[in-house]
Write an enzyme that holds these catalytic residues in place. Structure first.
Site, PDB file in Angstrom:
ATOM      1  N   HIS A   1      -7.134  -5.037   9.906  1.00 36.95           N
ATOM      2  CA  HIS A   1      -6.827  -4.835   8.481  1.00 36.95           C
ATOM      3  C   HIS A   1      -5.542  -5.555   8.094  1.00 36.95           C
ATOM      4  CE1 HIS A   1      -4.628  -0.807   9.513  1.00 36.95           C
ATOM      5  NE2 HIS A   1      -3.712  -1.731   9.310  1.00 36.95           N
TER       6      HIS A   1
ATOM      7  N   ASP B   1      -7.519  -3.057  13.998  1.00 40.78           N
ATOM      8  CA  ASP B   1      -8.898  -3.389  13.605  1.00 40.78           C
ATOM      9  C   ASP B   1      -8.957  -4.621  12.700  1.00 40.78           C
ATOM     10  OD1 ASP B   1      -7.772  -2.395  11.298  1.00 40.78           O
ATOM     11  OD2 ASP B   1      -9.246  -0.800  10.985  1.00 40.78           O
TER      12      ASP B   1
ATOM     13  N   GLU C   1      -9.726  -2.366   5.131  1.00 42.12           N
ATOM     14  CA  GLU C   1     -10.344  -2.064   6.419  1.00 42.12           C
ATOM     15  C   GLU C   1     -11.629  -2.870   6.608  1.00 42.12           C
ATOM     16  OE1 GLU C   1      -8.725  -0.585   8.552  1.00 42.12           O
ATOM     17  OE2 GLU C   1      -7.953   1.376   7.991  1.00 42.12           O
TER      18      GLU C   1
ATOM     19  N   ASP D   1       0.809  -1.223   0.000  1.00 44.35           N
ATOM     20  CA  ASP D   1       0.000   0.000   0.000  1.00 44.35           C
ATOM     21  C   ASP D   1       0.842   1.272   0.000  1.00 44.35           C
ATOM     22  OD1 ASP D   1       0.906  -0.532   2.600  1.00 44.35           O
ATOM     23  OD2 ASP D   1      -1.060  -1.189   3.271  1.00 44.35           O
TER      24      ASP D   1
END
Ligand code: F6R
Length: 244
Positions: free
Chosen positions: A136, A134, A141, A67
């Site tokens: 990811h 979380d 996400e 990313d």
């Protein structure tokens, strides 16, 4: 899913580096899928050391990163291109022309297309992954849907909070990123997911303690992969309840 519990984070990183080195030795022109962040940062010194001591050759290796933040130019101190140069590429005998990090500035739609084309060129032999608080992986996400291919992702508030430690103020943290999709990650031939830090406990419970696959915890999808190794240190494994 193979799960390895290590004594500490250093051991996790050494093990991951050895596994990546093994892939390169077996296939000198391997394609590595790489990650940024504090977890991946612990792995790269071992690869640098192996290269500089003459034990590992990157001259034919090519890489693609998970990313990049939207809005940060490559020279920005917190861009993932800069992170990769400073932590790995500048210290090994890789040809930087063979390293792909999505471009975070300019025509974003065009950059996503370029990234998709780069991903389609060659399969990833081994993909290094961290995990977000979380759940990811890459910047996929949690939500109702996950995406197959590369796309722009709106970062969760918890991700922005977690990454604020790298920026002078929270307001400077980009709110969007270009990320490989879940499909891109799952198409890699081998996955190495590293986890450390108490704040990863909730996400890791979903990965280690049941068989559920949930878009609310994207990391759970790696359970479906035929060759995935999860490396977790004892402190986190205890916290998760995976070991006593
Ligand atoms: C980084 C990435 C992220 C990180 C994750 C964990 O390229 O894609 O999924 O791996 O946010 O980050 P750290 O290791 O900093 O806790």
């Amino acid at each position: 899913m193979k799960i390895i519990v290590t004594e500490n984070f250093q051991e996790t990183c050494k093990l991951a580096a050895d596994m990546i080195a093994d892939v390169i030795r077996k296939k000198p022109d391997a394609r590595l899928g790489l990650a940024t962040g504090s977890t991946a940062q612990g792995v790269y010194p071992f690869l640098v050391e192996a290269n500089q001591s003459g034990a590992l050759d990157f001259s034919r290796v090519n890489t693609v990163n998970l990313d990049e933040y939207v809005g940060l130019p490559p020279e920005h101190p917190q861009s993932y291109r800069r992170f990769m140069d400073e932590n790995l590429f500048d210290h090994i005998n890789i040809d930087k022309k063979n390293t792909v990090v999505a471009k975070g500035t300019g025509d974003i739609e065009e950059n996503v297309k370029e990234f998709r084309d780069a991903l389609a060129k060659k399969p990833i032999d081994v993909q290094l992954l961290g995990i977000g608080v979380d759940g990811h992986v890459g910047f996929n996400e949690p939500g109702y849907v996950l995406y197959d291919g590369a796309h722009v992702e709106e970062l969760d508030e918890s991700t922005i909070d977690a990454n604020a430690r790298f920026f002078a103020t929270r307001d400077e943290v980009p709110t969007r990123a270009i990320s490989m999709g879940m499909g891109d990650i799952l198409r890699a031939k081998k996955l190495l997911l590293l986890a450390t830090g108490e704040n990863k406990a909730e996400a890791m419970k979903g990965l280690l303690l049941n068989e559920e696959l949930s878009a609310q915890n994207p990391a759970t999808l790696v359970k479906t992969h035929p060759d995935v190794t999860v490396i977790i240190d004892r402190a986190l494994a205890k916290r998760v309840g995976y070991i006593q």
